[in-house]
Design a protein around this motif. Sequence first.
Motif, PDB file in Angstrom:
ATOM      1  N   VAL A   4       0.840  -1.199   0.000  1.00  0.00           N
ATOM      2  CA  VAL A   4       0.000   0.000   0.000  1.00  0.00           C
ATOM      3  C   VAL A   4       0.875   1.250   0.000  1.00  0.00           C
ATOM      4  CG1 VAL A   4      -1.686   1.311   1.342  1.00  0.00           C
ATOM      5  CG2 VAL A   4      -1.927  -1.169   1.116  1.00  0.00           C
ATOM      6  N   ILE A   5       1.924   1.230   0.786  1.00  0.00           N
ATOM      7  CA  ILE A   5       2.839   2.382   0.847  1.00  0.00           C
ATOM      8  C   ILE A   5       3.542   2.566  -0.493  1.00  0.00           C
ATOM      9  CG2 ILE A   5       4.941   3.261   1.923  1.00  0.00           C
ATOM     10  CD1 ILE A   5       3.989   1.915   4.525  1.00  0.00           C
ATOM     11  N   ILE A   6       3.987   1.481  -1.093  1.00  0.00           N
ATOM     12  CA  ILE A   6       4.650   1.560  -2.404  1.00  0.00           C
ATOM     13  C   ILE A   6       3.671   2.082  -3.454  1.00  0.00           C
ATOM     14  CG2 ILE A   6       5.675   0.192  -4.263  1.00  0.00           C
ATOM     15  CD1 ILE A   6       6.895  -1.585  -2.040  1.00  0.00           C
ATOM     16  N   ALA A   7       2.451   1.544  -3.454  1.00  0.00           N
ATOM     17  CA  ALA A   7       1.443   1.990  -4.419  1.00  0.00           C
ATOM     18  C   ALA A   7       1.127   3.461  -4.222  1.00  0.00           C
ATOM     19  CB  ALA A   7       0.178   1.141  -4.291  1.00  0.00           C
ATOM     20  N   LEU A   8       1.001   3.892  -2.968  1.00  0.00           N
ATOM     21  CA  LEU A   8       0.720   5.298  -2.680  1.00  0.00           C
ATOM     22  C   LEU A   8       1.869   6.183  -3.163  1.00  0.00           C
ATOM     23  CD1 LEU A   8      -1.204   7.321  -1.403  1.00  0.00           C
ATOM     24  CD2 LEU A   8      -0.038   6.939   0.771  1.00  0.00           C
ATOM     25  N   GLY A   9       3.110   5.727  -2.943  1.00  0.00           N
ATOM     26  CA  GLY A   9       4.271   6.484  -3.411  1.00  0.00           C
ATOM     27  C   GLY A   9       4.286   6.625  -4.925  1.00  0.00           C
ATOM     28  N   ILE A  10       3.962   5.549  -5.617  1.00  0.00           N
ATOM     29  CA  ILE A  10       3.918   5.585  -7.085  1.00  0.00           C
ATOM     30  C   ILE A  10       2.823   6.530  -7.561  1.00  0.00           C
ATOM     31  CG2 ILE A  10       3.393   4.210  -9.138  1.00  0.00           C
ATOM     32  CD1 ILE A  10       4.845   1.870  -7.749  1.00  0.00           C
ATOM     33  N   ILE A  12       1.576   9.116  -5.981  1.00  0.00           N
ATOM     34  CA  ILE A  12       1.992  10.496  -5.707  1.00  0.00           C
ATOM     35  C   ILE A  12       3.028  10.945  -6.730  1.00  0.00           C
ATOM     36  CG2 ILE A  12       3.244  11.947  -4.057  1.00  0.00           C
ATOM     37  CD1 ILE A  12       1.808  10.369  -1.831  1.00  0.00           C
ATOM     38  N   PHE A  13       3.992  10.087  -7.032  1.00  0.00           N
ATOM     39  CA  PHE A  13       5.032  10.424  -8.005  1.00  0.00           C
ATOM     40  C   PHE A  13       4.434  10.707  -9.379  1.00  0.00           C
ATOM     41  CE2 PHE A  13       8.230   9.040 -11.170  1.00  0.00           C
ATOM     42  CZ  PHE A  13       9.219   9.970 -10.877  1.00  0.00           C
ATOM     43  N   VAL A  14       3.559   9.843  -9.844  1.00  0.00           N
ATOM     44  CA  VAL A  14       2.921  10.029 -11.146  1.00  0.00           C
ATOM     45  C   VAL A  14       2.067  11.295 -11.147  1.00  0.00           C
ATOM     46  CG1 VAL A  14       1.223   9.042 -12.744  1.00  0.00           C
ATOM     47  CG2 VAL A  14       3.008   7.597 -11.779  1.00  0.00           C
ATOM     48  N   SER A  15       1.398  11.556 -10.047  1.00  0.00           N
ATOM     49  CA  SER A  15       0.574  12.764  -9.945  1.00  0.00           C
ATOM     50  C   SER A  15       1.428  14.022 -10.034  1.00  0.00           C
ATOM     51  CB  SER A  15      -0.210  12.771  -8.633  1.00  0.00           C
ATOM     52  OG  SER A  15      -1.097  11.690  -8.580  1.00  0.00           O
TER      53      SER A  15
END
Length: 113
Positions: A4-10, A12-15
């Motif tokens: 979940v943390i990795i997905a959230l980081g990705i 945010i990065f893409v955003s």
Amino acid sequence: MDNVIIALGIIIFVSLIGVAACYFFRLEKEKQIDMAQEWLLLAVIEAEKKLGSNTGQLKLRFVYDLFLSKFAFLAKLISFDQFSMLVDAALMKMNDILQNNMQVQEYVGDNNA
């Protein structure tokens, strides 16, 4: 939980990339060119610092690789020859700066300017 943390980081990065791209494309074309030219000036100064004088083709390739990593979407819009002309203009501006600014000379390590 780690996924979940990795997905959230990705996400945010893409955003952030999307927001930056939207901001860049909403700017007037002249401002976009000015921003790209300022970035190119920084890139050629970094290339000069890293590679030194009399390494023209290596510096061009170094700057082009940086450009591809930073502005991949723009690389599809301009040819390498056009990019090379922009780099030549940035190099002329860098040479003027090196002749007139001692701090930049020290940063680059250019004692011959």
